[in-house]
Design an enzyme around this catalytic site. Structure first.
Site, short mmCIF file in Angstrom:
data_model
loop_
_atom_site.label_atom_id
_atom_site.label_comp_id
_atom_site.label_asym_id
_atom_site.label_seq_id
_atom_site.Cartn_x
_atom_site.Cartn_y
_atom_site.Cartn_z
N HIS A 199 -8.51 -28.04 65.48
CA HIS A 199 -9.40 -27.91 66.62
C HIS A 199 -10.42 -26.79 66.38
O HIS A 199 -10.12 -25.79 65.75
CB HIS A 199 -8.61 -27.60 67.89
CG HIS A 199 -7.62 -28.66 68.24
ND1 HIS A 199 -6.42 -28.39 68.86
CD2 HIS A 199 -7.65 -30.00 68.05
CE1 HIS A 199 -5.75 -29.52 69.05
NE2 HIS A 199 -6.48 -30.51 68.55
N TYR A 202 -1.58 -18.67 73.34
CA TYR A 202 -2.92 -18.44 72.82
C TYR A 202 -3.66 -17.51 73.77
O TYR A 202 -3.73 -17.78 74.97
CB TYR A 202 -3.74 -19.73 72.78
CG TYR A 202 -3.29 -20.84 71.87
CD1 TYR A 202 -4.14 -21.35 70.90
CD2 TYR A 202 -2.04 -21.43 72.01
CE1 TYR A 202 -3.77 -22.41 70.09
CE2 TYR A 202 -1.65 -22.48 71.20
CZ TYR A 202 -2.52 -22.96 70.24
OH TYR A 202 -2.13 -24.02 69.44
#
Length: 201
Positions: A62, A131
């Site tokens: 990503h 994250y």
């Protein structure tokens, strides 16, 4: 905390110092001041993501449009992962190459990757990754490369049977993304980093 540059410029492995006692363990998982010494600017955390994965899950590769893209600081709060940083910046001397770090609850390492770099996560044992992101999620600027691209050739753990989302399975190869003009350039990424350093001094 030890901050070690990875082979891909703009990516770092962070290993915290741990303090065990009879109650458990204490460690500093994130220090904006220490990280800023390595980056040249402070990472502004604008979103946190919690990703729960089953063994075999492969997420990524990503990345997001630059600017603003998303810098990420990733660590595991359970299970075992291999974290991959992939250089998708057209014009970079390591374009198409990658580096990796094992994330677990033994060493409690984290990975930082700057804006414009690609990210993939392979879950070896059921677990949770957290994250810290420098920007909020912008669906119109989110992009992906198939993690099974033979040109990139991520080295997956031995015996690993990857489970991909339909979106990741249908993602283009690096060559296809480059031909479509959707990859960030090294020049744009460096200009964005310079702007961050100027804004956050």
């Amino acid at each position: 905390m030890d901050i070690r540059p990875l082979r891909i410029d703009g990516a770092f492995e962070i290993t915290p110092r741990q303090f065990p006692d009879d109650r458990g363990v204490f460690a500093e998982g994130f220090r904006v001041d220490h990280l800023a010494e390595a980056l040249g600017h402070e990472m502004q955390v604008r979103q946190t993501n919690i990703s729960v994965s089953s063994g075999g899950a492969l997420r990524g590769i990503h990345f997001a449009d630059v600017p603003p893209s998303q810098a990420k600081y990733v660590t595991a709060t359970g299970g075992v992962f291999v974290d991959y940083v992939v250089d998708l910046r057209v014009g970079s001397p390591t374009f198409g190459e990658w580096d990796s770090v094992v994330l677990d609850t033994v060493d409690r390492r984290a990975v930082y990757l700057s804006e414009g770099l690609g990210h993939a996560l392979a879950c070896i044992e059921d677990g949770t990754a957290v994250y810290l992101c420098s920007e909020v999620f912008n669906p119109t600027g989110e992009r992906g490369i198939t993690p099974l691209d033979p040109r990139i050739a991520l080295k997956l753990p031995e015996g690993f049977e990857p489970i991909l989302s339909p979106k990741d399975a249908a993602a283009p190869t690096l060559d296809e993304a480059e031909a479509a003009g959707v990859l960030p350039t090294l020049e744009a990424c460096l200009a964005h980093t310079r702007s961050l350093a100027g804004e956050r001094r």
